[in-house]
Scaffold this motif. Structure first.
Motif, PDB file in Angstrom:
ATOM      1  N   SER A  38       4.309  -1.896  15.268  1.00  0.00           N
ATOM      2  CA  SER A  38       3.422  -0.848  14.767  1.00  0.00           C
ATOM      3  C   SER A  38       3.207  -0.976  13.267  1.00  0.00           C
ATOM      4  O   SER A  38       2.168  -0.580  12.748  1.00  0.00           O
ATOM      5  CB  SER A  38       4.012   0.529  15.089  1.00  0.00           C
ATOM      6  OG  SER A  38       4.038   0.745  16.485  1.00  0.00           O
ATOM      7  N   ILE A  39       4.203  -1.533  12.565  1.00  0.00           N
ATOM      8  CA  ILE A  39       4.035  -1.776  11.138  1.00  0.00           C
ATOM      9  C   ILE A  39       2.946  -2.829  10.922  1.00  0.00           C
ATOM     10  O   ILE A  39       2.032  -2.661  10.112  1.00  0.00           O
ATOM     11  CB  ILE A  39       5.365  -2.231  10.507  1.00  0.00           C
ATOM     12  CG1 ILE A  39       6.386  -1.091  10.534  1.00  0.00           C
ATOM     13  CG2 ILE A  39       5.155  -2.727   9.083  1.00  0.00           C
ATOM     14  CD1 ILE A  39       7.769  -1.479  10.023  1.00  0.00           C
ATOM     15  N   THR A  40       3.031  -3.926  11.676  1.00  0.00           N
ATOM     16  CA  THR A  40       2.027  -4.984  11.558  1.00  0.00           C
ATOM     17  C   THR A  40       0.648  -4.489  11.967  1.00  0.00           C
ATOM     18  O   THR A  40      -0.372  -4.874  11.382  1.00  0.00           O
ATOM     19  CB  THR A  40       2.423  -6.190  12.427  1.00  0.00           C
ATOM     20  OG1 THR A  40       3.625  -6.753  11.903  1.00  0.00           O
ATOM     21  CG2 THR A  40       1.341  -7.256  12.437  1.00  0.00           C
ATOM     22  N   TYR A  41       0.600  -3.627  12.979  1.00  0.00           N
ATOM     23  CA  TYR A  41      -0.655  -3.072  13.486  1.00  0.00           C
ATOM     24  C   TYR A  41      -1.486  -2.463  12.363  1.00  0.00           C
ATOM     25  O   TYR A  41      -2.720  -2.545  12.370  1.00  0.00           O
ATOM     26  CB  TYR A  41      -0.295  -2.020  14.534  1.00  0.00           C
ATOM     27  CG  TYR A  41      -1.437  -1.308  15.201  1.00  0.00           C
ATOM     28  CD1 TYR A  41      -2.269  -1.981  16.096  1.00  0.00           C
ATOM     29  CD2 TYR A  41      -1.661   0.049  14.986  1.00  0.00           C
ATOM     30  CE1 TYR A  41      -3.311  -1.323  16.730  1.00  0.00           C
ATOM     31  CE2 TYR A  41      -2.694   0.715  15.620  1.00  0.00           C
ATOM     32  CZ  TYR A  41      -3.504   0.024  16.488  1.00  0.00           C
ATOM     33  OH  TYR A  41      -4.529   0.685  17.112  1.00  0.00           O
ATOM     34  N   LEU A  42      -0.800  -1.877  11.368  1.00  0.00           N
ATOM     35  CA  LEU A  42      -1.503  -1.271  10.240  1.00  0.00           C
ATOM     36  C   LEU A  42      -1.493  -2.170   9.006  1.00  0.00           C
ATOM     37  O   LEU A  42      -2.481  -2.257   8.280  1.00  0.00           O
ATOM     38  CB  LEU A  42      -0.875   0.088   9.895  1.00  0.00           C
ATOM     39  CG  LEU A  42      -1.528   0.873   8.760  1.00  0.00           C
ATOM     40  CD1 LEU A  42      -2.976   1.223   9.111  1.00  0.00           C
ATOM     41  CD2 LEU A  42      -0.739   2.143   8.475  1.00  0.00           C
ATOM     42  N   ALA A  43      -0.367  -2.851   8.776  1.00  0.00           N
ATOM     43  CA  ALA A  43      -0.216  -3.630   7.547  1.00  0.00           C
ATOM     44  C   ALA A  43      -1.164  -4.824   7.491  1.00  0.00           C
ATOM     45  O   ALA A  43      -1.678  -5.173   6.419  1.00  0.00           O
ATOM     46  CB  ALA A  43       1.231  -4.104   7.398  1.00  0.00           C
ATOM     47  N   LEU A  44      -1.410  -5.461   8.619  1.00  0.00           N
ATOM     48  CA  LEU A  44      -2.242  -6.664   8.617  1.00  0.00           C
ATOM     49  C   LEU A  44      -3.689  -6.367   8.203  1.00  0.00           C
ATOM     50  O   LEU A  44      -4.223  -7.022   7.300  1.00  0.00           O
ATOM     51  CB  LEU A  44      -2.178  -7.344   9.990  1.00  0.00           C
ATOM     52  CG  LEU A  44      -2.659  -8.785  10.070  1.00  0.00           C
ATOM     53  CD1 LEU A  44      -1.915  -9.659   9.074  1.00  0.00           C
ATOM     54  CD2 LEU A  44      -2.464  -9.329  11.486  1.00  0.00           C
ATOM     55  N   PRO A  45      -4.358  -5.375   8.829  1.00  0.00           N
ATOM     56  CA  PRO A  45      -5.714  -5.073   8.346  1.00  0.00           C
ATOM     57  C   PRO A  45      -5.740  -4.545   6.914  1.00  0.00           C
ATOM     58  O   PRO A  45      -6.689  -4.805   6.167  1.00  0.00           O
ATOM     59  CB  PRO A  45      -6.231  -4.018   9.340  1.00  0.00           C
ATOM     60  CG  PRO A  45      -5.033  -3.472  10.007  1.00  0.00           C
ATOM     61  CD  PRO A  45      -4.027  -4.576  10.031  1.00  0.00           C
ATOM     62  N   LEU A  46      -4.679  -3.815   6.518  1.00  0.00           N
ATOM     63  CA  LEU A  46      -4.625  -3.340   5.139  1.00  0.00           C
ATOM     64  C   LEU A  46      -4.506  -4.505   4.164  1.00  0.00           C
ATOM     65  O   LEU A  46      -5.089  -4.481   3.071  1.00  0.00           O
ATOM     66  CB  LEU A  46      -3.447  -2.383   4.950  1.00  0.00           C
ATOM     67  CG  LEU A  46      -3.612  -0.956   5.483  1.00  0.00           C
ATOM     68  CD1 LEU A  46      -2.318  -0.174   5.290  1.00  0.00           C
ATOM     69  CD2 LEU A  46      -4.777  -0.242   4.796  1.00  0.00           C
ATOM     70  N   LEU A  47      -3.769  -5.541   4.549  1.00  0.00           N
ATOM     71  CA  LEU A  47      -3.610  -6.710   3.696  1.00  0.00           C
ATOM     72  C   LEU A  47      -4.959  -7.382   3.456  1.00  0.00           C
ATOM     73  O   LEU A  47      -5.284  -7.784   2.333  1.00  0.00           O
ATOM     74  CB  LEU A  47      -2.634  -7.688   4.350  1.00  0.00           C
ATOM     75  CG  LEU A  47      -2.110  -8.846   3.495  1.00  0.00           C
ATOM     76  CD1 LEU A  47      -1.373  -8.328   2.273  1.00  0.00           C
ATOM     77  CD2 LEU A  47      -1.207  -9.746   4.325  1.00  0.00           C
ATOM     78  N   VAL A  48      -5.761  -7.483   4.511  1.00  0.00           N
ATOM     79  CA  VAL A  48      -7.089  -8.089   4.386  1.00  0.00           C
ATOM     80  C   VAL A  48      -8.024  -7.181   3.592  1.00  0.00           C
ATOM     81  O   VAL A  48      -8.763  -7.640   2.709  1.00  0.00           O
ATOM     82  CB  VAL A  48      -7.685  -8.380   5.778  1.00  0.00           C
ATOM     83  CG1 VAL A  48      -9.118  -8.889   5.648  1.00  0.00           C
ATOM     84  CG2 VAL A  48      -6.835  -9.398   6.511  1.00  0.00           C
ATOM     85  N   LEU A  49      -7.988  -5.884   3.890  1.00  0.00           N
ATOM     86  CA  LEU A  49      -8.893  -4.950   3.217  1.00  0.00           C
ATOM     87  C   LEU A  49      -8.589  -4.860   1.726  1.00  0.00           C
ATOM     88  O   LEU A  49      -9.503  -4.822   0.895  1.00  0.00           O
ATOM     89  CB  LEU A  49      -8.789  -3.564   3.858  1.00  0.00           C
ATOM     90  CG  LEU A  49      -9.812  -2.523   3.413  1.00  0.00           C
ATOM     91  CD1 LEU A  49     -11.230  -2.988   3.707  1.00  0.00           C
ATOM     92  CD2 LEU A  49      -9.543  -1.187   4.085  1.00  0.00           C
ATOM     93  N   ASP A  50      -7.299  -4.854   1.368  1.00  0.00           N
ATOM     94  CA  ASP A  50      -6.932  -4.784  -0.040  1.00  0.00           C
ATOM     95  C   ASP A  50      -7.334  -6.052  -0.789  1.00  0.00           C
ATOM     96  O   ASP A  50      -7.667  -6.008  -1.980  1.00  0.00           O
ATOM     97  CB  ASP A  50      -5.431  -4.556  -0.186  1.00  0.00           C
ATOM     98  CG  ASP A  50      -5.019  -3.151   0.213  1.00  0.00           C
ATOM     99  OD1 ASP A  50      -5.909  -2.282   0.299  1.00  0.00           O
ATOM    100  OD2 ASP A  50      -3.820  -2.926   0.454  1.00  0.00           O
ATOM    101  N   ALA A  51      -7.316  -7.193  -0.081  1.00  0.00           N
ATOM    102  CA  ALA A  51      -7.648  -8.462  -0.734  1.00  0.00           C
ATOM    103  C   ALA A  51      -9.155  -8.667  -0.865  1.00  0.00           C
ATOM    104  O   ALA A  51      -9.614  -9.331  -1.793  1.00  0.00           O
ATOM    105  CB  ALA A  51      -7.037  -9.627   0.045  1.00  0.00           C
ATOM    106  N   THR A  52      -9.933  -8.086   0.065  1.00  0.00           N
ATOM    107  CA  THR A  52     -11.371  -8.373   0.090  1.00  0.00           C
ATOM    108  C   THR A  52     -12.241  -7.137  -0.047  1.00  0.00           C
ATOM    109  O   THR A  52     -13.398  -7.238  -0.486  1.00  0.00           O
ATOM    110  CB  THR A  52     -11.748  -9.080   1.403  1.00  0.00           C
ATOM    111  OG1 THR A  52     -11.556  -8.168   2.507  1.00  0.00           O
ATOM    112  CG2 THR A  52     -10.899 -10.319   1.625  1.00  0.00           C
ATOM    113  N   GLY A  53     -11.754  -5.968   0.391  1.00  0.00           N
ATOM    114  CA  GLY A  53     -12.577  -4.762   0.395  1.00  0.00           C
ATOM    115  C   GLY A  53     -13.677  -4.796   1.429  1.00  0.00           C
ATOM    116  O   GLY A  53     -14.592  -3.964   1.402  1.00  0.00           O
ATOM    117  N   SER A  54     -13.596  -5.713   2.392  1.00  0.00           N
ATOM    118  CA  SER A  54     -14.672  -5.910   3.374  1.00  0.00           C
ATOM    119  C   SER A  54     -14.227  -5.508   4.768  1.00  0.00           C
ATOM    120  O   SER A  54     -13.236  -6.042   5.292  1.00  0.00           O
ATOM    121  CB  SER A  54     -15.102  -7.387   3.377  1.00  0.00           C
ATOM    122  OG  SER A  54     -15.960  -7.655   4.465  1.00  0.00           O
ATOM    123  N   ILE A  55     -14.953  -4.587   5.387  1.00  0.00           N
ATOM    124  CA  ILE A  55     -14.663  -4.219   6.766  1.00  0.00           C
ATOM    125  C   ILE A  55     -15.018  -5.364   7.717  1.00  0.00           C
ATOM    126  O   ILE A  55     -14.415  -5.528   8.772  1.00  0.00           O
ATOM    127  CB  ILE A  55     -15.406  -2.929   7.179  1.00  0.00           C
ATOM    128  CG1 ILE A  55     -14.948  -2.466   8.559  1.00  0.00           C
ATOM    129  CG2 ILE A  55     -16.914  -3.125   7.146  1.00  0.00           C
ATOM    130  CD1 ILE A  55     -15.545  -1.146   8.998  1.00  0.00           C
TER     131      ILE A  55
END
Length: 459
Positions: A38-55
């Motif tokens: 469940s941590i990865t379920y949220l952390a992985l998309p957050l990692l991408v969003l924080d790096a790119t800001g792109s949905i």
């Protein structure tokens, strides 16, 4: 290959669920792993969003995950049915522990999105193999009459993860970064691997051994390849398509997965970009959604006994649609959190119901291939749906996409009322031989309408 004979679910001397040591160790041993997942379920998309800001790039991660799961599903059931399930699960856990544990060290040199996409693909292969083995191991651990309660208890474990995992992910991400949150998940897989060593699965009654199934694997040339392909995937698919309730369930769930696989991306984007909330708040909202899993896990078995499979599954679809619409239109955090909880209640209720159905009506030697085929087929629309939803949300916003998604779910439920699902009650006996899987040369299953009823992770 000779036709697989009908073999009912094991009627072994397994003790009642409350005194079943093997299942208890199996169940509790996965609790920490589910928390990490469940941590990865949220952390992985957050990692991408924080790096790119792109949905869109965040959605691409979901597409990679879904597409890899589909490809793996083509052979996962065959692997599970032909190998030691415990050893397979341990190997998958250890592989995920190493891969996820390496992320923060790779990220120290700077964001590398291609690493995340490759890692996501490999981890998804391991996850799919593990999940098929995990689900198909349950009938060998518990009595038939305990299946629904056992599945609900496993979903309850998932609920614990969805309650505390996102909170932990939000706090760790806000404190030291999402990359270290993934490393925490990697550590939990070590615990899962160790716990599985204490579970005595034993050979399930009626399970096909490595040599069972005639000459499918031993042929050479073109015919040998064709026979192996049929053995790997087509046998499970033919069983699904031949069952009068599994067939409409698979079709409708395929349509539903078009929406649900990208629903989390919509929720995260809605909170982070539309409403300007930080990672800790996102984690809290997702955690509150776990209350829906807890509630559904506690009452799924009773609801299924009271109303039957069909009404429970179709009602779950309606709840999912309503929740998606509210999530995309409301601006209040309490309302969005409540809608997210309703969404997870519907997902869990539908998942417990569908998983129990498959376990009830599928002969044990086919269970891995049927589960794999079921997941592969209904997940096929997921990556496409995630891509479409995130692209549309990026262009027109989350609100109109969410409203359209709610209407789409209502149409799925309405279509289900025109099928045998509307009055389906319980699984009943295993499917008859004609539906259980004819030989590769047969035209296809027939007479499957005499089978029982129509069953995470939408399961």
């Amino acid at each position: 290959m000779a036709p697989v004979s009908e073999t009912p679910l094991p009627q072994d001397p397994a003790p009642p669920l409350r005194r079943n040591r093997n299942f208890t160790v199996f169940w509790l041993g996965q609790a920490l792993s589910v928390l990490g997942g469940s941590i990865t379920y949220l952390a992985l998309p957050l990692l991408v969003l924080d790096a790119t800001g792109s949905i869109v790039r965040m959605g691409l991660l979901t597409v990679v995950m879904g597409a890899t799961g589909i490809l793996t599903g083509l052979f996962a059931g065959y692997v599970v049915d032909r190998t030691d399930r415990r050893r397979l699960m341990v190997a998958c856990d250890l592989g995920r522990a190493v891969l996820l544990g390496a992320v923060p060290f790779v990220w120290l040199a700077g964001p590398r999105l291609w690493v995340l996409y490759v890692l996501t693909a490999v981890v998804t292969v391991l996850k799919t193999l593990f999940d098929v083995a995990y689900v198909t191991s349950v009938p060998a651990l518990v009595r038939r009459e305990d299946l629904a309660a056992a599945n609900a208890r496993l979903m309850g474990t998932f609920a614990v993860g969805t309650l505390f995992g996102p909170v932990a992910a939000g706090l760790v991400t806000a404190g030291v970064g999402a990359a270290w949150a993934l490393a925490v998940d990697g550590a939990t897989f070590l615990v899962s691997a160790i716990s599985l060593r204490w579970v005595a699965f034993g050979p399930a009654p009626g399970r096909a051994g490595p040599a069972e199934g005639g000459t499918v694997g031993g042929g050479t040339g073109r015919e040998g390849v064709r026979g192996r392909l049929r053995e790997v995937f087509t046998t499970g698919f033919m069983f699904l398509w031949g069952h009068r309730l599994l067939r409409p369930l698979t079709v409708l769930l395929t349509l539903l997965t078009f929406l649900t696989m990208g629903a989390t991306d919509l929720l995260v984007f809605r909170l982070r970009e539309d409403l300007g909330r930080d990672a800790a708040v996102v984690g809290l909202v997702v955690a509150v959604s776990g209350l829906g899993v807890v509630a559904a896990s506690a009452c799924a078995a009773r609801l299924r006994r009271a109303f039957g499979f069909g009404p429970c599954w179709l009602g779950a679809v309606v709840l999912i649609g309503a929740a998606v619409a509210v999530t995309g239109t409301s601006t209040g955090l309490p309302v969005i959190a409540a809608a997210a909880a309703v969404f997870m209640f519907g997902m869990t209720l539908g998942g417990v119901s569908s998983m129990t159905l498959r376990q009830e009506v599928t002969p044990e030697p086919l269970l891995g291939r049927v589960t794999s085929a079921f997941w592969t087929v209904h997940n096929a629309a997921g990556p496409i749906g995630a891509a479409v939803l995130t692209l549309c949300a990026g262009r027109w916003g989350v609100t109109p996409v969410s409203l359209a998604g709610g209407v789409f779910c209502l149409l799925i439920a309405a279509a289900g009322l025109l099928t045998p699902l509307r009055s389906a009650r319980s699984g009943g006996p295993s499917a008859p031989p004609a539906a259980a899987g004819p030989g590769p040369g047969a035209a296809g299953p027939a007479g499957a309408d005499t089978g029982g009823v129509g069953g995470a992770k939408q399961a």
